[in-house]
Design a protein around this motif. Structure first.
Motif, PDB file in Angstrom:
ATOM      1  N   SER A 359       0.629  -0.810   0.204  1.00 49.66           N
ATOM      2  CA  SER A 359       0.307  -0.223  -0.042  1.00 49.66           C
ATOM      3  C   SER A 359       0.550   1.212  -0.039  1.00 49.66           C
ATOM      4  CB  SER A 359      -0.704  -0.059   1.505  1.00 49.66           C
ATOM      5  OG  SER A 359       0.075   0.029   2.631  1.00 49.66           O
ATOM      6  N   SER A 370      -7.125   5.127  -4.949  1.00 50.20           N
ATOM      7  CA  SER A 370      -6.882   4.082  -4.988  1.00 50.20           C
ATOM      8  C   SER A 370      -6.604   3.937  -3.243  1.00 50.20           C
ATOM      9  CB  SER A 370      -5.209   3.378  -4.979  1.00 50.20           C
ATOM     10  OG  SER A 370      -6.224   4.042  -6.518  1.00 50.20           O
ATOM     11  N   THR A 374      -8.983   1.762  -0.290  1.00 51.70           N
ATOM     12  CA  THR A 374      -8.911   0.942   0.425  1.00 51.70           C
ATOM     13  C   THR A 374      -8.868   1.194   2.170  1.00 51.70           C
ATOM     14  OG1 THR A 374      -6.326   1.633   0.391  1.00 51.70           O
ATOM     15  CG2 THR A 374      -7.297  -0.262  -1.263  1.00 51.70           C
ATOM     16  N   GLU A 375      -8.242   2.717   2.477  1.00 54.80           N
ATOM     17  CA  GLU A 375      -8.165   2.902   3.787  1.00 54.80           C
ATOM     18  C   GLU A 375      -9.354   3.080   4.409  1.00 54.80           C
ATOM     19  OE1 GLU A 375      -5.669   3.160   6.414  1.00 54.80           O
ATOM     20  OE2 GLU A 375      -4.233   2.447   4.832  1.00 54.80           O
ATOM     21  N   SER A 378     -10.358  -0.748   4.476  1.00 53.81           N
ATOM     22  CA  SER A 378     -10.198  -1.517   6.261  1.00 53.81           C
ATOM     23  C   SER A 378     -10.515  -0.932   7.594  1.00 53.81           C
ATOM     24  CB  SER A 378      -8.250  -1.759   5.843  1.00 53.81           C
ATOM     25  OG  SER A 378      -7.849  -1.003   7.104  1.00 53.81           O
ATOM     26  N   TYR A 409      -7.943  -6.868   3.706  1.00 54.88           N
ATOM     27  CA  TYR A 409      -7.231  -5.244   2.958  1.00 54.88           C
ATOM     28  C   TYR A 409      -6.085  -5.902   2.150  1.00 54.88           C
ATOM     29  CZ  TYR A 409      -4.798  -1.624   3.180  1.00 54.88           C
ATOM     30  OH  TYR A 409      -3.527  -0.227   3.092  1.00 54.88           O
ATOM     31  N   VAL A 412      -7.544  -6.671  -1.235  1.00 56.78           N
ATOM     32  CA  VAL A 412      -8.388  -5.427  -1.897  1.00 56.78           C
ATOM     33  C   VAL A 412      -7.192  -4.802  -2.744  1.00 56.78           C
ATOM     34  CG1 VAL A 412      -9.605  -3.658  -2.222  1.00 56.78           C
ATOM     35  CG2 VAL A 412     -10.476  -5.558  -1.076  1.00 56.78           C
ATOM     36  N   VAL A 413      -6.069  -4.260  -1.490  1.00 52.59           N
ATOM     37  CA  VAL A 413      -4.839  -4.117  -2.514  1.00 52.59           C
ATOM     38  C   VAL A 413      -4.134  -4.466  -2.916  1.00 52.59           C
ATOM     39  CG1 VAL A 413      -2.560  -3.296  -1.754  1.00 52.59           C
ATOM     40  CG2 VAL A 413      -3.729  -2.434   0.706  1.00 52.59           C
ATOM     41  N   VAL A 416      -6.720  -3.796  -6.015  1.00 50.63           N
ATOM     42  CA  VAL A 416      -5.784  -2.147  -6.617  1.00 50.63           C
ATOM     43  C   VAL A 416      -4.485  -1.896  -7.738  1.00 50.63           C
ATOM     44  CG1 VAL A 416      -5.770  -0.259  -6.382  1.00 50.63           C
ATOM     45  CG2 VAL A 416      -7.491  -1.765  -5.294  1.00 50.63           C
TER      46      VAL A 416
END
Length: 429
Positions: A359, A370, A374-375, A378, A409, A412-413, A416
């Protein structure tokens, strides 16, 4: 003392090994201090200390309007370009002035409300008024620390971290023996002042060679670029600490304040060993990713970081788990409610480490959408899962939520970042 060749040839290991010396000393000193606090102020006092630490962490973001990672990025890029550096610091100075004034005003005039909201008491009004006064010191130490990180000056970074920590620890001990919990909290609040003095002493001369203070003109040339980092910092630092504050309050209200103290203690252990990674991220990962411009190089660098640090962290976390009963016995006596929390916290932190390496690409490339996407996933998962799991598993549900959150998370990262490089590749074809 010369480093072994396999370490001296690997910058990741050089930073990690030097950090290891500093962190080992910190851990030894910290073990003594945490035992002292656990015995003296108890679980409830520990929970109060956790609240103050979260507020202070939020201030590191608001006092500079979240420009830390932006300063790291642009110092790394322009360290040999004085005109551009001057433009960056002209904008950062204005951001710091605005952030400090607003933060100080909110703390000072909202002291009564904040004391009641966070501690259910008017007893802590003085803490927020004191915090209002030290806000400029928080901003100053944050900006100078960013310069040290941007230059990847890991030797000075280690020296600053160690000296600051030891002096802050002395302040905590003095505070504890003179005014107990009140003295400890005041010492924690004054830590940024101590750090800024150490920064000026250790790094002052070097700072002057990169930042020409006399030539600074207050302009907002880098406003838009730094505002992106402001948004990212608000999400990752401010909101994270705000959610931790609320989860500690949730545990206190749903179970009791002693359980909130257990969770605070396990998160403090986590933050102690995660400091290893923090130094590596700011000194190496962020500047390195900023200089990488294709998928192949990025993949090679990520694998290099993983194979270097994940085994070290994995073994360290395994050792913490094996010794958990002794950690409780010798550092947190009577905190027996901590024992079930270790497994899930350690598993979550291991997955978290792998995800955070990836990340940092969002920060390095200023991928604001992005990062925010993502944050928020999370933080949202952590808050929602904590509220659900606490009903079934009590305080253990909070650390289970921590583990589940970082698994999702991480996935997902990965998707992305893969999408980012696929999009970049299609544009160059």
């Amino acid at each position: 003392m010369k480093l072994p060749k396999f370490i001296s040839n690997n910058i990741v290991l050089k930073i990690t090994s030097l950090n290891a010396v500093v962190i080992t000393i910190r851990l030894i000193v910290s073990a003594f201090i945490q035992r002292l606090l656990a015995v003296t102020v108890g679980e409830a006092g520990y929970a109060s200390i956790g609240q103050v630490r979260n507020v202070l962490a939020m201030l590191t973001s608001t006092s500079t309007l979240g420009t830390f990672n932006g300063v790291v990025k642009y110092v790394a890029e322009f360290k040999n370009n004085q005109p551009e550096l001057s433009k960056v610091f002209s904008t950062v100075t204005i951001f710091a002035i605005i952030g400090s004034v607003v933060s100080a005003a909110v703390l000072f005039f909202g002291a009564s409300y904040l004391s009641n909201y966070l501690f259910h008491s008017q007893e802590y009004i003085y803490i927020f008024q004191l915090l209002a006064v030290i806000v400029p010191f928080v901003a100053g130490s944050r900006v100078v620390n960013a310069v040290v990180s941007g230059l990847s000056d890991y030797k000075r970074y280690a020296k600053i971290e160690l000296i600051s920590y030891l002096l802050a620890t002395v302040a905590v001990v003095i505070g504890l023996y003179t005014s107990e919990l009140k003295g400890v909290i005041i010492a924690i609040v004054l830590a940024p002042v101590i750090q800024l003095v150490v920064l000026a002493f250790v790094f002052g001369k070097t700072l002057k060679t990169y930042v020409k203070f006399k030539s600074l003109t207050l302009s907002l040339i880098y406003k838009n670029k730094l505002l992106a980092f402001t948004l990212m910092s608000f999400i990752s630092s401010f909101l994270l600490n705000y959610i931790e504050l609320n989860i500690r309050t949730l545990v206190t209200d749903e179970i009791n304040i002693n359980e909130a103290g257990y969770w605070t203690a396990i998160t403090f252990i986590s933050k102690n060993y995660m400091v290893f990674a923090t130094g590596l991220f700011t000194l190496y990962v962020l500047p390195k990713f900023a200089s990488i411009h294709n998928k192949h190089e990025f993949k090679i660098e990520v694998l290099n970081i993983y194979k270097t640090i994940l085994p070290i962290f994995g073994l360290g976390m395994l050792l913490v788990y094996i010794l958990k009963d002794y950690i409780i016995l010798f550092i947190y006596p009577d905190f027996t409610g901590m024992e079930p929390l270790f497994k899930w916290q350690l598993l979550g932190d291991f997955v978290r480490l792998g995800a955070l390496v990836l990340s940092h690409q969002f920060l390095a490339k200023r991928l604001v959408k992005s990062f925010v996407f993502t944050e928020i996933i999370s933080l949202g998962l952590f808050f929602v899962l904590s509220k659900v799991f606490i009903q079934y598993y009590g305080t253990e549900g909070i650390v289970i939520a921590h583990f589940v959150r970082y698994i999702i998370y991480f996935i997902v990262v990965v998707f992305v970042i893969r999408g980012y490089y696929n999009q970049t590749a299609s544009k160059t074809e």
